[in-house]
Design an enzyme around this catalytic site. Structure first.
Site, PDB file in Angstrom:
ATOM      1  N   SER A   1       0.825  -1.214   0.000  1.00  6.80           N
ATOM      2  CA  SER A   1       0.000   0.000   0.000  1.00  6.80           C
ATOM      3  C   SER A   1       0.859   1.264   0.000  1.00  6.80           C
ATOM      4  O   SER A   1       0.602   2.199  -0.766  1.00  6.80           O
ATOM      5  CB  SER A   1      -0.984  -0.006   1.168  1.00  6.80           C
ATOM      6  OG  SER A   1      -0.319  -0.261   2.378  1.00  6.80           O
ATOM      7  N   ASN A   2       1.896   1.311   0.827  1.00  7.20           N
ATOM      8  CA  ASN A   2       2.787   2.474   0.814  1.00  7.20           C
ATOM      9  C   ASN A   2       3.584   2.535  -0.491  1.00  7.20           C
ATOM     10  O   ASN A   2       3.835   3.620  -1.012  1.00  7.20           O
ATOM     11  CB  ASN A   2       3.726   2.454   2.022  1.00  7.20           C
ATOM     12  CG  ASN A   2       3.097   3.106   3.227  1.00  7.20           C
ATOM     13  OD1 ASN A   2       2.780   4.280   3.207  1.00  7.20           O
ATOM     14  ND2 ASN A   2       2.915   2.340   4.283  1.00  7.20           N
TER      15      ASN A   2
ATOM     16  N   ARG B   1      21.800 -14.120   7.323  1.00  5.41           N
ATOM     17  CA  ARG B   1      21.319 -12.766   7.023  1.00  5.41           C
ATOM     18  C   ARG B   1      22.308 -12.054   6.091  1.00  5.41           C
ATOM     19  O   ARG B   1      21.935 -11.345   5.169  1.00  5.41           O
ATOM     20  CB  ARG B   1      21.136 -12.003   8.333  1.00  5.41           C
ATOM     21  CG  ARG B   1      20.438 -10.682   8.203  1.00  5.41           C
ATOM     22  CD  ARG B   1      20.179 -10.082   9.577  1.00  5.41           C
ATOM     23  NE  ARG B   1      19.280 -10.868  10.368  1.00  5.41           N
ATOM     24  CZ  ARG B   1      17.954 -10.701  10.402  1.00  5.41           C
ATOM     25  NH1 ARG B   1      17.385  -9.771   9.685  1.00  5.41           N
ATOM     26  NH2 ARG B   1      17.202 -11.469  11.159  1.00  5.41           N
TER      27      ARG B   1
ATOM     28  N   MET C   1       9.820  -6.215   6.145  1.00  4.80           N
ATOM     29  CA  MET C   1       9.854  -6.798   7.488  1.00  4.80           C
ATOM     30  C   MET C   1      11.135  -7.599   7.752  1.00  4.80           C
ATOM     31  O   MET C   1      11.096  -8.747   8.179  1.00  4.80           O
ATOM     32  CB  MET C   1       8.613  -7.656   7.720  1.00  4.80           C
ATOM     33  CG  MET C   1       7.309  -6.906   7.537  1.00  4.80           C
ATOM     34  SD  MET C   1       7.159  -5.455   8.605  1.00  4.80           S
ATOM     35  CE  MET C   1       6.934  -6.252  10.173  1.00  4.80           C
ATOM     36  N   ARG C   2      12.262  -6.960   7.485  1.00  7.26           N
ATOM     37  CA  ARG C   2      13.554  -7.555   7.788  1.00  7.26           C
ATOM     38  C   ARG C   2      14.389  -6.505   8.506  1.00  7.26           C
ATOM     39  O   ARG C   2      14.448  -5.346   8.072  1.00  7.26           O
ATOM     40  CB  ARG C   2      14.308  -7.970   6.521  1.00  7.26           C
ATOM     41  CG  ARG C   2      13.632  -9.025   5.682  1.00  7.26           C
ATOM     42  CD  ARG C   2      13.539 -10.371   6.336  1.00  7.26           C
ATOM     43  NE  ARG C   2      14.839 -10.947   6.595  1.00  7.26           N
ATOM     44  CZ  ARG C   2      15.049 -11.964   7.430  1.00  7.26           C
ATOM     45  NH1 ARG C   2      14.035 -12.506   8.076  1.00  7.26           N
ATOM     46  NH2 ARG C   2      16.244 -12.441   7.613  1.00  7.26           N
ATOM     47  N   VAL C   3      15.033  -6.904   9.596  1.00  5.81           N
ATOM     48  CA  VAL C   3      15.979  -6.019  10.260  1.00  5.81           C
ATOM     49  C   VAL C   3      17.298  -6.144   9.502  1.00  5.81           C
ATOM     50  O   VAL C   3      17.833  -7.244   9.346  1.00  5.81           O
ATOM     51  CB  VAL C   3      16.155  -6.399  11.745  1.00  5.81           C
ATOM     52  CG1 VAL C   3      17.228  -5.543  12.384  1.00  5.81           C
ATOM     53  CG2 VAL C   3      14.830  -6.261  12.485  1.00  5.81           C
ATOM     54  N   LEU C   4      17.791  -5.029   9.018  1.00  2.80           N
ATOM     55  CA  LEU C   4      19.017  -5.018   8.228  1.00  2.80           C
ATOM     56  C   LEU C   4      20.239  -4.858   9.138  1.00  2.80           C
ATOM     57  O   LEU C   4      20.192  -4.101  10.110  1.00  2.80           O
ATOM     58  CB  LEU C   4      18.961  -3.884   7.203  1.00  2.80           C
ATOM     59  CG  LEU C   4      17.822  -4.034   6.183  1.00  2.80           C
ATOM     60  CD1 LEU C   4      17.576  -2.735   5.440  1.00  2.80           C
ATOM     61  CD2 LEU C   4      18.131  -5.163   5.208  1.00  2.80           C
TER      62      LEU C   4
ATOM     63  N   ASN D   1      12.725   4.679   5.861  1.00  4.13           N
ATOM     64  CA  ASN D   1      11.704   3.705   6.240  1.00  4.13           C
ATOM     65  C   ASN D   1      10.497   4.454   6.791  1.00  4.13           C
ATOM     66  O   ASN D   1      10.631   5.544   7.346  1.00  4.13           O
ATOM     67  CB  ASN D   1      12.266   2.774   7.325  1.00  4.13           C
ATOM     68  CG  ASN D   1      11.273   1.700   7.743  1.00  4.13           C
ATOM     69  OD1 ASN D   1      10.668   1.039   6.923  1.00  4.13           O
ATOM     70  ND2 ASN D   1      11.097   1.539   9.044  1.00  4.13           N
TER      71      ASN D   1
ATOM     72  N   HIS E   1       7.387   3.995   9.578  1.00  2.00           N
ATOM     73  CA  HIS E   1       7.079   3.194  10.763  1.00  2.00           C
ATOM     74  C   HIS E   1       5.783   3.706  11.387  1.00  2.00           C
ATOM     75  O   HIS E   1       5.594   4.918  11.531  1.00  2.00           O
ATOM     76  CB  HIS E   1       8.226   3.309  11.775  1.00  2.00           C
ATOM     77  CG  HIS E   1       8.000   2.495  12.998  1.00  2.00           C
ATOM     78  ND1 HIS E   1       8.047   1.125  12.989  1.00  2.00           N
ATOM     79  CD2 HIS E   1       7.705   2.862  14.274  1.00  2.00           C
ATOM     80  CE1 HIS E   1       7.797   0.678  14.215  1.00  2.00           C
ATOM     81  NE2 HIS E   1       7.580   1.716  15.004  1.00  2.00           N
TER      82      HIS E   1
ATOM     83  N   SER F   1       5.857   7.738  11.354  1.00  3.12           N
ATOM     84  CA  SER F   1       7.117   8.463  11.182  1.00  3.12           C
ATOM     85  C   SER F   1       7.855   7.923   9.973  1.00  3.12           C
ATOM     86  O   SER F   1       7.883   6.715   9.741  1.00  3.12           O
ATOM     87  CB  SER F   1       8.026   8.252  12.407  1.00  3.12           C
ATOM     88  OG  SER F   1       7.386   8.606  13.610  1.00  3.12           O
TER      89      SER F   1
ATOM     90  N   GLY G   1      20.070  -0.922  13.963  1.00  2.00           N
ATOM     91  CA  GLY G   1      19.093  -1.068  15.039  1.00  2.00           C
ATOM     92  C   GLY G   1      17.691  -0.957  14.470  1.00  2.00           C
ATOM     93  O   GLY G   1      17.491  -0.637  13.301  1.00  2.00           O
TER      94      GLY G   1
ATOM     95  N   ASP H   1      14.348   0.818  13.981  1.00  2.00           N
ATOM     96  CA  ASP H   1      13.642   2.106  14.002  1.00  2.00           C
ATOM     97  C   ASP H   1      14.373   3.154  14.826  1.00  2.00           C
ATOM     98  O   ASP H   1      13.776   3.891  15.611  1.00  2.00           O
ATOM     99  CB  ASP H   1      12.201   1.913  14.506  1.00  2.00           C
ATOM    100  CG  ASP H   1      11.438   0.910  13.674  1.00  2.00           C
ATOM    101  OD1 ASP H   1      11.573   0.938  12.440  1.00  2.00           O
ATOM    102  OD2 ASP H   1      10.706   0.080  14.244  1.00  2.00           O
TER     103      ASP H   1
END
Length: 192
Positions: free
Chosen positions: A15-16, A67, A92-95, A109, A111, A138, A145, A147
């Site tokens: 959607s975004n 990863r 939905m992956r933490v880089l 990003n 959030h 935001s 880390g 967000d």
């Protein structure tokens, strides 16, 4: 005006991503979205991007042992498509720090909270449970880390007495769809 080749990273319905694609159709928007990448082959956003004539590929994170291996493939795809800027839109992956360092100052990003409050998941439920009177979304620079990067722009709404996580999420999404395209333009213009 030289437009910046931009990739959108997604994991879901997109959607975004669609709001970004719509905004980037305008010749005065500084982002030229040329690539959409999902880490999930079932992401509906891939079909939506393809229907718009945008190159859409999947790099399934489950196909990699680590990863780091996944991120190497992701980085290689971005470079192969001459990408200059990344907009994460429900990715939905933490880089890792290594990947983030390669794209420092060129990756943002969105959030669904008023950062620095409620980093991570379940933001709407957490805001309601905390008794907050307002909530929002935001757009921030991606840093190592979850967000944690500097906020570029925010939108706020009132939490209504009868809100639940689903109704609040739906109302926040409306804000996201307006905020993200403008924040992407602002972030890219800040580069020059």
């Amino acid at each position: 005006m030289t437009r910046v080749k931009t990739a959108v990273l997604i994991s879901g319905r997109g959607s975004n991503m669609m709001a970004l694609l719509d905004a980037a159709k305008s010749p005065d928007h500084p982002a030229e979205i040329t690539l959409v990448i999902s880490n999930r082959p079932e992401a509906l956003g891939l079909e939506k991007a393809d229907a718009r004539g945008i190159k859409a590929i999947c790099i399934d994170h489950r196909d990699f042992d680590t990863r780091k291996d996944f991120e190497q493939e992701l980085h290689a795809a971005l470079i192969a498509h001459d990408i200059e800027f990344i907009a994460c839109a429900g990715f939905m992956r933490v880089l890792t720090g290594g990947f983030v360092a390669k794209w420092e100052g060129r990756m943002i990003n969105i959030h669904p909270s008023l950062l620095p409050k409620y980093k991570g998941l379940h933001t709407h439920a957490r805001a309601i449970e905390a008794g907050d009177t307002e909530h929002g979304c935001s757009v921030h620079w991606v840093a190592e880390g979850v967000d944690t990067g500097a906020v570029i722009a925010q939108a706020k709404i009132e939490i209504l007495p009868d809100d639940n996580p689903d109704t609040l999420a739906a109302r926040i999404l409306v804000q996201e769809l307006d905020l993200y395209p403008a924040a992407l333009a602002k972030a890219i213009r800040a580069l020059s």
